[in-house]
Enzyme design. Structure first.
Site, mmCIF file in Angstrom:
data_model
loop_
_atom_site.group_PDB
_atom_site.id
_atom_site.type_symbol
_atom_site.label_atom_id
_atom_site.label_comp_id
_atom_site.label_asym_id
_atom_site.label_seq_id
_atom_site.Cartn_x
_atom_site.Cartn_y
_atom_site.Cartn_z
ATOM 1 C CB CYS A 142 9.847 3.268 5.563
ATOM 2 S SG CYS A 142 8.975 1.829 5.887
ATOM 3 C CG ASP B 133 4.471 -0.507 3.955
ATOM 4 O OD1 ASP B 133 3.177 0.013 3.878
ATOM 5 O OD2 ASP B 133 5.067 -0.725 2.879
ATOM 6 C CB CYS C 129 5.347 -3.528 1.068
ATOM 7 S SG CYS C 129 5.593 -2.285 0.067
HETATM 8 ZN ZN LIG Z 1 4.248 -0.605 0.668
#
Ligand SMILES: [Zn+2]
Ligand SMILES: Cc1ncc(COP(=O)(O)O)c(C=O)c1O
Lengths: 396, 126
Positions: B35, B37, B104
């Site tokens: 993904c 992160d 995030c």
């Molecule tokens: Zn990110």
């Protein structure tokens, strides 16, 4: 130092292109469809631009050029037209590639919904398709093949002439998205066996929102925009005369400087590739030779692209990345995935696209800056820690 | 208009509490390279108080800045309080994040919880 190294995204307009636009805003501002002098002067200029544009891509017939709002529109119109011609003959199969621009891929999605069957050719690790695989994919019901001339992310240049020949021999219409190629490398619709071609002015120092579609005589276009009778009824709307004049001047200039520019640019590109290759656990994306003169695209293992871009921006360098976090989607670049880069690595990509006035000093500065930023980000990357401690195996 | 607030850029450019704690009492790692992160949190805990915290992050500007901010928000705090930290609080402390970057910052909250879980599990095992 300020270095704009994102010329594949868009370019700075040239002085020539800006100057070419002004008379058509200030004095010859008439509507080309009007019968009085100032309108007819604009018409004359427009038709002159059409003739010059055709000639610059190897067409002796000005009526093969339709001016559009840019590359995306040209791509949409080309695909829709090719499909429409196929439908008339009961041919509902289209072939393209996995790493086309979204203007092509999303048009294909729409055509799929309309009942067409689409085959997307694999792109090999070198960023090139294999003509033999295209040949094998062509069926009796194939109506259209669309393969981009040069890729916008990794800069690889496809064997277009050979692809065009195969299509011509099989009687299949061949479209190429040449948005990244026109004005940068020699393009000749006749020699390259091209039936339709898309181009966009802002990629060769012309204005944004202007482009053109070439369609060989006999390839009937379908109109996307209904209205007036402009562009031989293939594209309604008062022509963007200033933009078209500017685009034509920009293209003339780019083509006249091409052989010289591409020599210096290729040397700078190769030095940049050499310098960045010294960064451990990195890889150049795309064939090192069959690529656009100004394009460099790398993956660096253990780091993420957006943070790389932000830190390069702090150092004055404008670049781009195929990481998911820069695109706003969860997936990294479909181009990098298509050439077989797995997600982990594709997130750490960097595209540098140099302009014709890049200097050796700038290239050295970029090498230094990228090397520093990559090392810094790896310094607190848990992925890098796992790789260096042997917990995970390096991919690159 | 910049993509990120001044606060985000400050934490991104000068991340606080970066690094590792060698004899950490709790370690949490969340996210995956797929993904885009990954965050790793290291906690030093004394009497249910987080006496030290360090992080390592592979990720975008938003991911790095929210890791940094989150460590500042829990340092010196009791575990019970740290467990309450939400990604909204982290995002707010950063003067907001772009909508598509919120996900995030969720990782920061999850990384801390995962590190505290690790600490609790270790304590139980003792
Ligand atoms: Zn990110
Ligand atoms: C390969 C390719 N095709 C199409 C386009 C779209 O062109 P435009 O921005 O003029 O619509 C671009 C540029 O973004 C491109 O690089």
């Amino acid at each position: 130092m300020k270095i704009y190294a994102d010329n594949a995204a868009t370019t700075k307009m040239s002085r020539t292109a800006i100057d070419a636009m002004i008379p058509y805003m200030e004095s010859v501002y008439g509507n080309p469809s009007s019968l009085y002098e100032i309108g007819q002067d604009a018409r004359e200029a427009l038709e002159d631009a059409r003739r010059r544009t055709a000639a610059l891509i190897g067409s002796s017939d000005p009526s093969t050029i339709i001016f559009t709002s840019g590359g995306s529109e040209a791509d949409n119109q080309a695909l829709l037209s090719g499909a429409e011609l196929g439908r008339l003959k009961g041919k509902m199969h289209i072939i393209s590639t996995k790493f086309e621009h979204h203007a092509v891929l999303h048009s294909l999605k729409r055509l799929e919904k309309a009942g067409f069957e689409v085959t997307l050719l694999d792109v090999h690790e070198d960023g090139l398709i294999r003509p033999s695989e295209l040949e094998a994919a062509i069926r009796p019901d194939t109506c259209l093949v669309s393969v981009m001339y040069a890729n916008n992310e990794i800069g690889t240049i496809q064997p277009i002439r050979e692809i065009g020949k195969i299509c011509r021999d099989k009687g299949v219409i061949f479209h190429t998205d040449a948005v990244q190629a026109v004005g940068h490398i020699p393009v000749d619709v006749e020699k390259d066996n091209i039936d339709m071609l898309s181009a966009s002015a802002h990629k060769f120092h012309g204005p944004k929102g202007t482009g053109f579609l070439y369609a060989r005589k006999g390839v009937r276009l379908t109109s996307l925009i209904e209205g007036g009778a402009q562009e031989r009824m293939k594209r309604a709307g008062t022509e963007n005369v200033p933009g078209i004049m500017s685009m034509t001047a920009a293209l003339e200039e780019s083509c006249s400087r091409m052989s010289e520019d591409s020599k210096t640019l290729t040397a700078l590109r190769d030095r940049l590739i050499e310098g960045l290759s010294r960064i451990p656990h990195s890889v150049l994306n795309g064939d090192p030779v069959k690529r656009l003169p100004g394009n460099v695209n790398f993956c660096f293992e253990g780091i993420e692209g957006e943070s790389l871009l932000l830190l390069l921006d702090d150092k004055g360098i404008s670049a781009s990345s195929g990481s998911a976090c820069t695109s706003g989607s969860l997936d990294p670049s479909h181009v990098l995935l298509a050439i077989g880069r797995i997600h982990d690595v594709a997130h750490g990509s960097l595209r540098l696209s140099l302009s014709e006035d890049a200097t050796p000093e700038e290239v050295e500065y970029i090498i230094q800056a990228v090397s520093e930023v990559v090392a810094y980000l790896r310094g607190f990357s848990p992925v890098w820690r796992d790789l260096t401690s042997g917990k995970k195996e390096f991919i690159l | 208009m910049a993509l990120y607030s001044e606060k985000v850029m400050d934490h991104f450019r000068n991340p606080r509490n970066v690094g590792v704690i060698e004899n950490a009492d709790g370690i949490g790692e969340v996210g995956n390279a797929k993904c885009g992160d990954i965050m790793k949190m290291y906690l030093k805990i004394d009497n249910d108080i987080i006496t030290d915290v360090k992080f390592e992050t592979f990720g975008c500007g938003s991911a790095i800045a929210s890791s940094s901010m989150a460590t500042e928000m829990i340092k010196g705090k009791p575990l019970s309080e740290a467990m309450q930290l939400t990604n909204q609080a982290v995002a707010e402390a950063l003067d907001g994040l772009p909508a598509h970057k919120i996900h995030c910052s969720v990782l920061a909250e999850e990384a801390i919880k995962s590190a505290i879980d690790d600490y609790n599990a270790r304590k139980k095992a003792e």
